[in-house]
Scaffold this motif. Structure first.
Motif, mmCIF file in Angstrom:
data_model
loop_
_atom_site.group_PDB
_atom_site.id
_atom_site.type_symbol
_atom_site.label_atom_id
_atom_site.label_comp_id
_atom_site.label_asym_id
_atom_site.label_seq_id
_atom_site.Cartn_x
_atom_site.Cartn_y
_atom_site.Cartn_z
ATOM 1 N N LYS A 97 0.853 -1.191 0.000
ATOM 2 C CA LYS A 97 0.000 0.000 0.000
ATOM 3 C C LYS A 97 0.887 1.239 0.000
ATOM 4 O O LYS A 97 2.002 1.220 0.534
ATOM 5 N N ASP A 110 -4.211 0.973 -2.864
ATOM 6 C CA ASP A 110 -4.213 -0.439 -2.487
ATOM 7 C C ASP A 110 -3.874 -1.286 -3.714
ATOM 8 O O ASP A 110 -4.639 -1.286 -4.683
ATOM 9 N N PRO A 111 -2.760 -2.011 -3.702
ATOM 10 C CA PRO A 111 -2.358 -2.756 -4.908
ATOM 11 C C PRO A 111 -3.299 -3.913 -5.227
ATOM 12 O O PRO A 111 -3.358 -4.341 -6.376
ATOM 13 N N ALA A 115 -7.039 0.486 -6.398
ATOM 14 C CA ALA A 115 -7.889 1.634 -6.060
ATOM 15 C C ALA A 115 -7.110 2.638 -5.221
ATOM 16 O O ALA A 115 -6.341 2.264 -4.333
#
Lengths: 263, 491
Positions: A97, A110-111, A115
């Protein structure tokens, strides 16, 4: 909403306040000196070039370790301040993150979902340390500084040091605190201690800067002990290490670039 | 993101300290066990500063981050996890129990196991492989378990990235291209249609984790301070029951994610240090769309945002009913005219982190959003939909299905809220969210509690309920209530 009032007041009275410092009797050289002292302390707190640093945060509650986070921050100076990316290395649930700070713009990426969520400076991500603590920032520019005398205080290693005491008041909307009392070692310009206050004058946290080590050409504090002003049982220790110069493109500080970021 | 660390008793005792030895005015620093812990290794070899302004010598680029020395309880994972050079990956294992109640008040239990593995693997200085894989199986009470039907592997993402320069990169493969700044509904998120692989939560944040990427080719670069992205998604027309579509176990669902040809462009200019803007344009087959997202903060606590998208397309009713489904009267009542038109969608809202004077040091936030979907139904059309009888019931069902597949509000107007309180009890987090359609007073609410267990575990309790009558926008949902318990362990 309060910031609106603050911004309005700042817009209306900011210039008068600055002008008033001299007209109400504070010596001009003292005002300049406050800025110089703060600038020197800033240059010690953060290298004033693009750099990366490894940061480990340990949160204690009633003396027990409750939470640990490790991050790598990537900072690039811009206009007297820094743009910063905070890449979370651990714990594993948060690995990858990224917190992006570009001025007053904060995004959390957020990987897993690709998003990015826009967050406010008030929202905490890393225990007692605020986003403002973790991202690199200079106090000069964010705060107006005034010398409030000299004082012998106990530092983070419980040694007494002669310090300049600076009274800082918020000058930029991106500044995370309304006011700060800040102590700087008279002899070395090392930051020693800071007390951070909210708009209502409530003490929100106290930070001790300690364990100075040579990093990127300067003796810098490598540990910050942060006590929660609301609950003295909560303490966060930030340990910094492996400072290194790193060329960081401006394009990294855009939320649309975050899916392309490689640590 | 807070994780509770539950060390062994011995370790806890080892780090037990007295109350911080500080007075309330914080004259003294607290006594901490960390004081006895070794420092992070430092670069003491670097020369002490002198009067020059030269950039000093630094540690060698690429030097690995050192581990903390002796205190193993305080030691951290290396930044590159996984033990393989160049691999940065996360593996999550989850077990979740469901107790679902349908519209007839019948309750059934189900158990889901899933493994989620995502990250990237470096293929040298410039290239990397990005992956996001999921394996899942569901065991439903009263149903015979069949491996081929009940076990699935989803390739949510698998893409190559190549960096031409530090500020320009290309990507090809299955990519999760996600747009939008709002929480409950993202009008600018073009590729959400038919993308969900499994759904156990109404929370948009959870659903984002459960979507399939699209096969696409994209490029990203910066001109001045403006970031530009362009891309192409080809149409993939593959046979059913094959690896490329919906074969058992490992069907890739490319027919779902790539049903049409798409060109797209995103432009993110620098405005100032508060406002963030991304404008976009999309061409789906020959139908254009244009939109933007804009966000900014007001003070330290409030983030305001909006996103708007206009697209030339069919309305939900037109798409669902096509040229023949439903009686002429019913089609008229719900606005079917058979023509494409420009339809606008918007989300407008804010996230307010409650200030210290209300909540002290607690981390509490409230999100409120209004959603507008011009391609959805007005109050009178929703009334007509709920009154469908006979053959029109099938048409109504198709319309609910299309709105669900597209993940967009069926009602033209909708509200969304989310209340989150992190660390509400110790390090446990709580969130409550709700959707509400004022046209028929129906909605959905979800309460979720996350309790960290150890450094890597998380126990989750979740309850979801719909309200409104059985033919309302949300009341029609076949699962009326769902109670769930889940445990996730992250490696």
């Amino acid at each position: 909403m309060e910031l609106d009032r603050r911004e309005f007041a700042q817009m209306m009275f900011g210039g008068m306040t600055l002008a008033g410092l001299t007209s109400f009797g504070l010596p001009a050289e003292a005002a300049a000196s406050a800025g110089t002292v703060l600038k020197q302390a800033d240059a010690i707190r953060n290298p004033q070039t693009s750099f990366a640093v490894y940061v480990k945060l340990t949160n204690y509650v009633r003396g027990k370790v409750r939470e640990q986070t490790s991050v790598t921050t990537y900072s690039r100076p811009t206009g007297g301040q820094f743009n910063t990316l905070v890449h979370i290395n651990a714990p594993s649930a948060d690995r990858g993150k990224i917190l992006l700070r570009n001025g007053n713009i904060l995004w959390l990426y957020d990987p897993a979902s690709k998003a990015s969520v826009r967050i406010s400076p008030r929202q905490r991500l890393l225990g007692n340390a605020s986003n403002g603590d973790v991202v690199s920032s200079n106090l000069v520019g964010d705060y107006r500084a005034k010398l409030a005398g000299t004082e012998a205080i106990v530092d983070g290693e419980k040694k007494t040091r002669d310090c300049h005491k600076l009274q800082l008041t918020q000058a930029a909307k991106s500044a995370p605190y309304s006011s700060v009392e800040f102590w700087v070692d008279q002899a070395s310009s090392q930051p020693v201690k800071g007390k951070y206050y909210t708009n209502s004058g409530k003490l929100i946290k106290v930070a001790w800067y300690r364990k100075a080590r040579n990093q990127m050409g300067a003796s810098r504090p490598t540990e910050i002990v942060i006590a929660d002003g609301f609950d003295p049982n909560k303490v966060t220790v930030m340990q910094m290490g492996n400072y290194r110069a790193k060329d960081i493109p401006q394009s990294w500080f855009n939320k649309e670039w975050l899916p392309n970021f490689k640590a | 993101m807070k994780r509770l660390l539950m060390h062994s008793v011995a370790a806890t005792l080892a780090f037990q300290i007295a109350m911080p030895a500080m007075a309330q005015d914080f004259d003294l620093p607290p006594d901490l066990p960390g004081d006895s812990v070794a420092d992070l290794p430092q670069d003491d070899a670097v020369a002490a500063p002198d009067a020059s302004d030269e950039v000093p010598e630094v540690a060698a680029p690429g030097a690995t981050v050192p581990e903390l020395a002796p205190a193993t309880e305080l030691a951290f994972d290396e930044p590159d996890a996984g033990g393989i050079d160049g691999l940065s990956a996360t593996l999550k294992l989850e077990t979740r129990f469901f107790s679902n109640t349908n519209l007839d008040d019948e309750t059934e239990g189900a158990l889901r196991f899933q493994a989620h593995y995502f990250g990237d693997y470096s293929l040298g200085e410039r290239a990397s492989l990005n992956f996001n894989l999921r394996a899942r199986t569901d065991i439903v009470d009263g149903q015979e378990y069949t491996f081929s039907d009940d076990f699935a592997i989803d390739i949510q993402e698998l893409a190559l990235t190549y960096a031409i320069t530090p500020g320009t990169s290309l990507q090809f493969g299955r990519i999760n291209i996600r747009n939008g700044v709002a929480t409950g509904f993202n009008p600018t998120d073009w590729f959400r249609d038919n993308s969900l692989v499994a759904s156990s939560s109404a929370a948009p944040a959870d659903r984002r984790n459960e979507r399939l990427g699209v096969v696409a080719f994209t490029g990203t670069t910066t001109i001045g301070q403006t970031l530009i992205q362009a891309g192409y998604r080809p149409e993939i027309d593959a046979e059913p029951d094959t690896l490329w579509t919906d074969a058992d176990v490992i069907g890739m669902g490319l027919d779902r994610t790539n049903p049409s040809e798409v060109w797209f462009l995103k432009v993110t200019p620098y405005i100032n240090d508060n406002l963030s803007l991304t404008a976009n344009a999309v061409l789906i087959d020959e139908d254009p769309g244009i939109g933007f997202e804009l966000s900014g903060t007001l003070g330290d606590n409030l983030v305001l945002y909006t996103e708007v998208m206009g697209q030339y397309r069919l309305s939900l009713a037109d798409e669902a009913l096509g040229g023949s489904l439903g009686t002429p009267g019913f089609r008229d009542d719900i606005g079917v005219d058979g023509d494409k038109d420009w339809y606008f969608q918007a989300a407008l809202g804010g996230n307010w982190a409650l200030p210290e004077r209300f909540v002290g040091a607690e981390d509490v936030s409230l999100t409120l959003e209004y959603h507008f979907n011009e391609a959805g139904l007005t109050a009178s059309q929703i009334d007509a939909l709920s009154g469908a009888t006979g053959f029109d019931r099938m048409a109504a069902g198709a319309l609910y299905g299309v709105a669900n597949r597209r993940q967009e509000p069926l009602a033209r107007d909708q509200f969304f809220t989310r209340f989150a309180w992190n660390d509400f009890v110790q390090d446990a987090d709580m969130s409550l969210l709700g959707f509400y359609a004022p046209a028929d007073n129906s909605g959905l609410a979800q309460l979720s509690v996350d309790i960290p267990v150890g450094r890597n575990g998380n126990f989750n309790l979740r309850g979801i309920t719909t309200f409104g009558d059985d033919r309302s926008v949300y009341g029609v949902n076949p699962t009326k209530r769902s109670l769930q318990m889940g445990f996730t362990y992250t490696f």
